[in-house]
Scaffold this motif. Structure first.
Motif, PDB file in Angstrom:
ATOM      1  N   THR A 180       0.813  -1.214   0.000  1.00 21.83           N
ATOM      2  CA  THR A 180       0.000   0.000   0.000  1.00 21.83           C
ATOM      3  C   THR A 180       0.848   1.266   0.000  1.00 21.83           C
ATOM      4  O   THR A 180       0.309   2.366   0.074  1.00 21.83           O
ATOM      5  N   ASN A 181       2.149   1.125  -0.062  1.00 24.41           N
ATOM      6  CA  ASN A 181       3.046   2.270  -0.151  1.00 24.41           C
ATOM      7  C   ASN A 181       2.620   3.164  -1.313  1.00 24.41           C
ATOM      8  O   ASN A 181       2.516   2.693  -2.450  1.00 24.41           O
ATOM      9  N   PRO A 182       2.350   4.452  -1.081  1.00 20.60           N
ATOM     10  CA  PRO A 182       1.850   5.318  -2.155  1.00 20.60           C
ATOM     11  C   PRO A 182       2.841   5.527  -3.282  1.00 20.60           C
ATOM     12  O   PRO A 182       2.452   6.019  -4.343  1.00 20.60           O
ATOM     13  N   PHE A 183       4.090   5.145  -3.077  1.00 22.21           N
ATOM     14  CA  PHE A 183       5.066   5.313  -4.134  1.00 22.21           C
ATOM     15  C   PHE A 183       4.863   4.303  -5.259  1.00 22.21           C
ATOM     16  O   PHE A 183       5.396   4.435  -6.330  1.00 22.21           O
ATOM     17  N   TYR A 184       4.105   3.254  -5.001  1.00 19.49           N
ATOM     18  CA  TYR A 184       4.014   2.182  -5.997  1.00 19.49           C
ATOM     19  C   TYR A 184       2.578   1.719  -6.195  1.00 19.49           C
ATOM     20  O   TYR A 184       1.783   1.675  -5.274  1.00 19.49           O
ATOM     21  N   ALA A 185       2.281   1.358  -7.395  1.00 21.67           N
ATOM     22  CA  ALA A 185       0.957   0.846  -7.716  1.00 21.67           C
ATOM     23  C   ALA A 185       0.851  -0.604  -7.255  1.00 21.67           C
ATOM     24  O   ALA A 185       1.841  -1.305  -7.116  1.00 21.67           O
ATOM     25  N   ALA A 202       3.560  -0.027 -17.952  1.00 21.81           N
ATOM     26  CA  ALA A 202       2.671   1.063 -18.380  1.00 21.81           C
ATOM     27  C   ALA A 202       2.028   1.565 -17.096  1.00 21.81           C
ATOM     28  O   ALA A 202       0.901   1.241 -16.773  1.00 21.81           O
ATOM     29  N   ASN A 203       2.764   2.367 -16.355  1.00 18.20           N
ATOM     30  CA  ASN A 203       2.421   2.660 -14.970  1.00 18.20           C
ATOM     31  C   ASN A 203       1.260   3.614 -14.797  1.00 18.20           C
ATOM     32  O   ASN A 203       0.371   3.387 -13.969  1.00 18.20           O
ATOM     33  N   HIS A 223       2.650  -3.405 -14.013  1.00 18.50           N
ATOM     34  CA  HIS A 223       2.967  -2.369 -13.034  1.00 18.50           C
ATOM     35  C   HIS A 223       2.052  -1.158 -13.191  1.00 18.50           C
ATOM     36  O   HIS A 223       2.487  -0.005 -13.054  1.00 18.50           O
ATOM     37  N   LEU A 224       0.767  -1.391 -13.455  1.00 13.78           N
ATOM     38  CA  LEU A 224      -0.210  -0.313 -13.577  1.00 13.78           C
ATOM     39  C   LEU A 224      -0.536   0.277 -12.215  1.00 13.78           C
ATOM     40  O   LEU A 224      -0.743  -0.455 -11.246  1.00 13.78           O
ATOM     41  N   SER A 225      -0.600   1.583 -12.141  1.00 14.79           N
ATOM     42  CA  SER A 225      -1.008   2.258 -10.910  1.00 14.79           C
ATOM     43  C   SER A 225      -2.516   2.102 -10.726  1.00 14.79           C
ATOM     44  O   SER A 225      -3.297   2.335 -11.655  1.00 14.79           O
ATOM     45  N   ARG A 226      -2.903   1.730  -9.531  1.00 17.46           N
ATOM     46  CA  ARG A 226      -4.334   1.612  -9.246  1.00 17.46           C
ATOM     47  C   ARG A 226      -4.993   2.983  -9.177  1.00 17.46           C
ATOM     48  O   ARG A 226      -6.156   3.152  -9.549  1.00 17.46           O
TER      49      ARG A 226
END
Length: 333
Positions: free
Chosen positions: A72-77, A235-236, A286-289
């Protein structure tokens, strides 16, 4: 030494090899105490039945797992996906595992062991890529391959716990190494980590690549991703979603920076540079939610391919988004 087999389990448990096979089949009828004795012996020997070849004649299936995990780290999706490509001509497989939280770790461990994994490739030390690595390494002794800088950074992280000695194998960028019949080519990627790498994996005439967590691409990265049979490409985020989203300014700048993450548009442009007639599969990962949608990533990348300066159209290739919540399609190359 090689993996323990059902013969070793049978000797330790004092039963026949056929009894060992029955013990791992929930549908088989046998004495509960005998079954437990076999399971205890298997646990002591770190044995698991092979999902591909139950006979265990070769005592190895030459499979490598690449594990990435998001928290859940906001740096990563948050991403949970696996790309599995079977190298049919050589009888080899590559397994990519993606987890979205620690709750899946036990299931993943059992799944990995069924495929007799010969090594784990680590791209970099950020928590969404190594959480759970300590559990796996301590319990099952699977070799870990990563750069010296990443290894040093990992060992300083208290969250991993104590790592067993001798399991971490230091690798270097642009110096290929072998895991059984698989040749692994690490290449440098621009990301805000100690010594991050992407991977190109080859077996015979076949090759696959993984390139995520890179803020930009250049000719060097393109060269390492040329002439692949399949690729997992980051495609983040959608740039506009990120710009107007809830992330703080410094985090937006980090993601958009040269050592951050690839946008949907840049993923499409990079893909245009590596397209060729024999590319069989493209996975977007690695898509950001928070700053992306599967449909948006897919359509944006496809548009870049179709409208880009290349002789192809997106429909010429099998392009798909790596799923967060279930295993992606297995592609044979």
């Amino acid at each position: 030494r090689g993996h323990n087999t059902s013969i070793d389990v049978a000797k330790l448990a004092g039963v026949s090899q056929a009894t060992v096979s029955r013990a791992f089949n929930p549908a088989s009828k046998m004495n509960p105490s005998t079954r437990q004795r076999v399971l205890d012996a298997a646990s002591a020997l770190k044995y698991a039945p092979d999902a591909i070849a139950r006979s265990l004649i070769s005592n190895s299936t030459n499979i490598v797992a690449v594990i990435m995990q998001n928290t859940t780290n906001p740096f990563y999706a948050t991403v949970l996906s696996k790309l599995s490509i079977r190298l049919r001509s050589m009888g080899k497989q590559i397994l990519f595992f993606y987890l979205d939280d620690e709750g899946h770790m036990k299931d993943l461990i059992h799944q990995i062991l069924q495929y007799r994994v010969d090594g784990i490739l680590i791209t970099h030390e950020h928590s969404d890529h190594i959480k759970g690595l300590g559990v796996i390494s301590r319990k099952y002794g699977i070799p870990i391959y990563t750069t010296g800088g990443t290894a040093d950074a990992m060992l300083r992280m208290k969250s991993l716990g104590k790592m067993p000695e001798g399991l971490i194998h230091e690798i270097r960028e642009d110096e290929p190494f072998e895991i059984k019949d698989l040749t692994v080519n690490p290449f440098t990627i621009p990301h805000d980590a100690a010594q991050p790498v992407g991977y190109r994996l080859e077996c015979g005439e076949h090759s696959v690549g993984i390139a995520t967590d890179l803020g930009k691409y250049n000719d060097y990265i393109v060269k390492n991703l040329e002439n692949l049979d399949a690729v997992l490409l980051e495609a983040n985020h959608d740039i506009r979603m990120l710009q107007v989203g809830k992330y703080p300014y410094y985090l937006k700048q980090r993601i958009l920076g040269d050592r951050g993450h690839l946008s949907n548009e840049n993923a499409g442009r990079l893909l245009c540079r590596i397209l060729h007639d024999n590319l069989k599969a493209v996975f977007l990962g690695h898509l950001s939610r928070e700053n992306n949608y599967e449909e948006l990533a897919y359509e944006t990348v496809c548009s870049e391919v179709t409208l880009g300066d290349n002789p192809y159209r997106s429909r010429d290739f099998k392009i798909q988004v790596a799923k967060r919540d279930h295993i992606s399609e297995i592609i044979t190359v």
